[in-house]
Design an enzyme around this catalytic site. Structure first.
Site, PDB file in Angstrom:
ATOM      1  N   GLU A   1       9.963  -8.995  -2.765  1.00 56.80           N
ATOM      2  CA  GLU A   1      10.657  -7.857  -2.164  1.00 56.80           C
ATOM      3  C   GLU A   1       9.972  -7.556  -0.858  1.00 56.80           C
ATOM      4  O   GLU A   1       8.848  -7.042  -0.829  1.00 56.80           O
ATOM      5  CB  GLU A   1      10.628  -6.652  -3.103  1.00 56.80           C
ATOM      6  CG  GLU A   1      11.668  -5.594  -2.768  1.00 56.80           C
ATOM      7  CD  GLU A   1      11.118  -4.446  -1.955  1.00 56.80           C
ATOM      8  OE1 GLU A   1      11.264  -4.503  -0.723  1.00 56.80           O
ATOM      9  OE2 GLU A   1      10.566  -3.511  -2.527  1.00 56.80           O
ATOM     10  N   LEU A   2      10.644  -7.904   0.253  1.00 59.14           N
ATOM     11  CA  LEU A   2       9.996  -7.913   1.559  1.00 59.14           C
ATOM     12  C   LEU A   2      10.517  -6.783   2.444  1.00 59.14           C
ATOM     13  O   LEU A   2      10.953  -5.752   1.964  1.00 59.14           O
ATOM     14  CB  LEU A   2      10.186  -9.290   2.193  1.00 59.14           C
ATOM     15  CG  LEU A   2       9.789 -10.472   1.287  1.00 59.14           C
ATOM     16  CD1 LEU A   2      10.053 -11.794   1.972  1.00 59.14           C
ATOM     17  CD2 LEU A   2       8.332 -10.356   0.852  1.00 59.14           C
TER      18      LEU A   2
ATOM     19  N   GLU B   1      10.976  -3.882  12.220  1.00 62.60           N
ATOM     20  CA  GLU B   1      10.770  -2.869  11.190  1.00 62.60           C
ATOM     21  C   GLU B   1       9.688  -1.895  11.641  1.00 62.60           C
ATOM     22  O   GLU B   1       8.534  -2.277  11.848  1.00 62.60           O
ATOM     23  CB  GLU B   1      10.366  -3.520   9.864  1.00 62.60           C
ATOM     24  CG  GLU B   1      10.251  -2.516   8.731  1.00 62.60           C
ATOM     25  CD  GLU B   1       9.872  -3.143   7.396  1.00 62.60           C
ATOM     26  OE1 GLU B   1      10.227  -2.570   6.347  1.00 62.60           O
ATOM     27  OE2 GLU B   1       9.229  -4.208   7.402  1.00 62.60           O
TER      28      GLU B   1
ATOM     29  N   TRP C   1       0.800  -1.220   0.000  1.00 63.99           N
ATOM     30  CA  TRP C   1       0.000   0.000   0.000  1.00 63.99           C
ATOM     31  C   TRP C   1       0.840   1.280   0.000  1.00 63.99           C
ATOM     32  O   TRP C   1       0.308   2.369  -0.153  1.00 63.99           O
ATOM     33  CB  TRP C   1      -0.926   0.028   1.218  1.00 63.99           C
ATOM     34  CG  TRP C   1      -0.273  -0.346   2.530  1.00 63.99           C
ATOM     35  CD1 TRP C   1      -0.370  -1.555   3.174  1.00 63.99           C
ATOM     36  CD2 TRP C   1       0.571   0.473   3.350  1.00 63.99           C
ATOM     37  NE1 TRP C   1       0.366  -1.541   4.328  1.00 63.99           N
ATOM     38  CE2 TRP C   1       0.956  -0.309   4.468  1.00 63.99           C
ATOM     39  CE3 TRP C   1       1.052   1.782   3.249  1.00 63.99           C
ATOM     40  CZ2 TRP C   1       1.788   0.184   5.474  1.00 63.99           C
ATOM     41  CZ3 TRP C   1       1.884   2.268   4.248  1.00 63.99           C
ATOM     42  CH2 TRP C   1       2.232   1.474   5.347  1.00 63.99           C
ATOM     43  N   ASN C   2       2.164   1.177   0.183  1.00 67.00           N
ATOM     44  CA  ASN C   2       2.938   2.404   0.361  1.00 67.00           C
ATOM     45  C   ASN C   2       3.236   3.140  -0.937  1.00 67.00           C
ATOM     46  O   ASN C   2       3.382   4.359  -0.946  1.00 67.00           O
ATOM     47  CB  ASN C   2       4.236   2.122   1.130  1.00 67.00           C
ATOM     48  CG  ASN C   2       5.119   1.103   0.447  1.00 67.00           C
ATOM     49  OD1 ASN C   2       4.655   0.214  -0.260  1.00 67.00           O
ATOM     50  ND2 ASN C   2       6.417   1.219   0.657  1.00 67.00           N
TER      51      ASN C   2
ATOM     52  N   CYS D   1      10.380   0.774   2.343  1.00 62.54           N
ATOM     53  CA  CYS D   1      11.139  -0.392   2.797  1.00 62.54           C
ATOM     54  C   CYS D   1      12.628  -0.101   2.905  1.00 62.54           C
ATOM     55  O   CYS D   1      13.351  -0.804   3.608  1.00 62.54           O
ATOM     56  CB  CYS D   1      10.889  -1.582   1.884  1.00 62.54           C
ATOM     57  SG  CYS D   1      11.242  -1.268   0.143  1.00 62.54           S
TER      58      CYS D   1
ATOM     59  N   GLY E   1       5.892  -6.564  -0.255  1.00 57.77           N
ATOM     60  CA  GLY E   1       5.088  -6.514   0.958  1.00 57.77           C
ATOM     61  C   GLY E   1       5.887  -6.915   2.177  1.00 57.77           C
ATOM     62  O   GLY E   1       7.120  -6.874   2.182  1.00 57.77           O
ATOM     63  N   SER E   2       5.171  -7.333   3.182  1.00 54.20           N
ATOM     64  CA  SER E   2       5.794  -7.647   4.469  1.00 54.20           C
ATOM     65  C   SER E   2       6.503  -8.995   4.433  1.00 54.20           C
ATOM     66  O   SER E   2       6.231  -9.852   3.587  1.00 54.20           O
ATOM     67  CB  SER E   2       4.734  -7.666   5.573  1.00 54.20           C
ATOM     68  OG  SER E   2       3.866  -8.777   5.406  1.00 54.20           O
TER      69      SER E   2
END
Length: 488
Positions: free
Chosen positions: A257-258, A391, A158-159, A291, A235-236
């Protein structure tokens, strides 16, 4: 769908499947909230497994024809989509700000990045290359060829709802794949806006589909379907692990990509003013919801006092307010995210952290509605502190003093994450040592964050698999085939 934001709302939000706007298999919807006002600006369908399978099926049919289109023509379509996004930049930026909360000037920057991802992808149309190698056999050669995977599933955070979508969509289409996007339920409107331009750009019906709803239902169905060949997700860490498990039985190719926990190292010989400026930008842009953000600062003991005095002063001076007026910081994306940041800060304080700047949740006056969190700076003495290891993904950061380069490196590498890192030093020898010493996929030397479309963005360790951008990212959207050509 009506994306006219003069009313502050989006009317008739639907999913985009097979070139049509559809309500989905059920009448259930999820509210899309403006983080600055808590006003509902749209409702989108809660997609189902049936919707997911339908989107994959139409993408599979469209992809079979798309793969036969010359790559340069595929690139022209993707470039046209970039042009249309650029032409509607103000509309898309306003939409991003309304659903995600980032300041309008930063939203305009995201739109520019979204178009840039498409432009770069289009340029790769003439870079689809293979190899011819000598065979050990007489009258034979070996060709290494590249082919599209088929149907690619994109799952976005969502960022950066627009930029993350085009970052995946562009190379997938240029490589000859079909694409199904599950837009995050908090910020689904940007992906739907991009879909509204697809047919005008020349994207064949069915080739690009956008679903809305929840990852645990729609996302799982997309990942587990035998139609899906490749899953690209931002995402997470938790979500990435769940996708990894769900994709295991089908042996899906994954690009994940976490999360990140970027260390920000400032050595004793650094340009302090330059380091402070970068540290502020890398922590508070997009309300710290990046991130690659500056998540923990390691400061040489000789310059720590000077750095912290300047950093705290600049943090305290940041403007917070209506994101449509382009302050330094807008709201957090949701109340859940505010609570998460505050929980980490409180745990750090209970663990002995010292408050250098007390920010925290803002709930009074003009901040009574919305999800607001003021810049918060702590100093810790133990690298095991919760704010150092978890995080934060928000405008709170911890600082820790270190004795020297080796001490800083040891503390920086003491994490399960490996996405990005920063170091500030004027010592050339230290700069050359850095990429060998830091265990991260992306390192910024004497600069703030911000990757470039022709580089490569990837994480090590728990921060992910694969990567995006540049020639290496583009190559990941194609699979290789070995062809043994014997004419004997």
């Amino acid at each position: 769908m009506d994306f006219d934001m003069t009313s502050g709302k989006v009317q008739n939000a639907s999913m985009y499947i097979g070139g049509d706007w559809v309500a989905g298999a059920t009448t259930e919807t999820v509210a899309v909230e403006n983080p600055a006002t808590e006003e509902v600006i749209a409702t989108t369908p809660i997609g189902t497994q049936e919707d997911a399978i339908r989107a994959l099926e139409v993408a599979q049919i469209a992809q079979a024809s798309w793969a036969k289109v010359p790559a340069v023509q595929r690139g022209q379509v993707v470039r046209k989509l970039g042009d249309l996004i650029t032409a509607r930049a103000n509309d898309l930026a306003a939409l991003i700000t309304a659903e995600q909360g980032k300041p309008l000037d930063q939203a305009r920057g995201e739109v520019a990045a979204a178009a840039a991802f498409l432009y770069y992808a289009s340029e790769n149309a003439r870079r689809i290359e293979g190899d011819i190698i000598a065979s050990d056999n007489v009258n034979e050669e070996v060709q290494i060829r590249r082919h599209p995977y088929g149907v690619v599933v994109g799952l976005t955070s969502w960022n950066y709802p627009a930029a993350l979508a085009t970052r995946k969509l562009g190379p997938a289409l240029v490589a000859g794949n079909g694409f199904v996007l599950l837009a995050h339920e908090i910020t689904p409107l940007s992906g739907l806006f991009i879909a509204s331009l697809a047919e005008q750009a020349g994207v064949p019906k069915g080739l690009f589909n956008v679903l809305t709803g929840y990852g645990r239902v729609v996302g799982q169905a997309l990942v587990q379907s035998p139609i899906t060949s490749l899953v690209t997700m931002t995402g997470s860490n938790r979500a990435g692990q769940e996708i990894f498990r769900a994709a295991a039985d089908g042996m899906k190719v994954l690009r994940l990509e976490l999360g990140g926990k970027a260390p920000f190292i400032v050595l004793g010989d650094a340009n302090i003013d330059k380091a402070v400026e970068a540290a502020v930008a890398a922590r508070y842009t997009n309300c710290g919801q990046i991130c690659t953000c500056n998540e923990r600062m390691y400061l040489h003991k000789d310059i720590a006092d000077e750095f912290l005095e300047k950093f705290v002063a600049k943090s305290a001076a940041l403007t917070i307010g209506d994101p449509m007026e382009s302050p330094d910081m807008g709201p957090k994306v949701s109340g859940v995210e505010v609570d998460k940041v505050q929980s980490i800060v409180q745990s750090a304080l209970a663990d002995g952290a010292e408050v250098l700047l007390e920010g925290g949740p803002l709930t009074q006056g003009r901040f009574k509605r919305g999800h607001w969190y003021a810049p918060t700076v702590l100093e810790v003495k133990d690298n095991a502190s919760p704010i150092v290891q978890s995080e934060v993904f928000g405008p709170a950061v911890a600082a820790m003093r270190v004795d020297d380069f080796d001490h800083a490196i040891a503390q920086a590498n003491d994490t399960e994450f490996g996405l990005s890192a920063y170091i500030f030093t004027e010592n050339h020898r230290r700069i050359m040592q850095t990429p060998y010493a830091l265990k991260f996929g992306e390192i910024y030397v004497n600069r703030a964050n911000g990757e470039q479309v022709h580089a490569f963005h990837n994480g090590w360790g728990q921060s992910g698999l694969g990567g995006e951008d540049g020639k290496y990212g583009f190559d990941g959207y194609m699979r290789k085939q070995s062809l043994y050509m014997n004419w004997g």
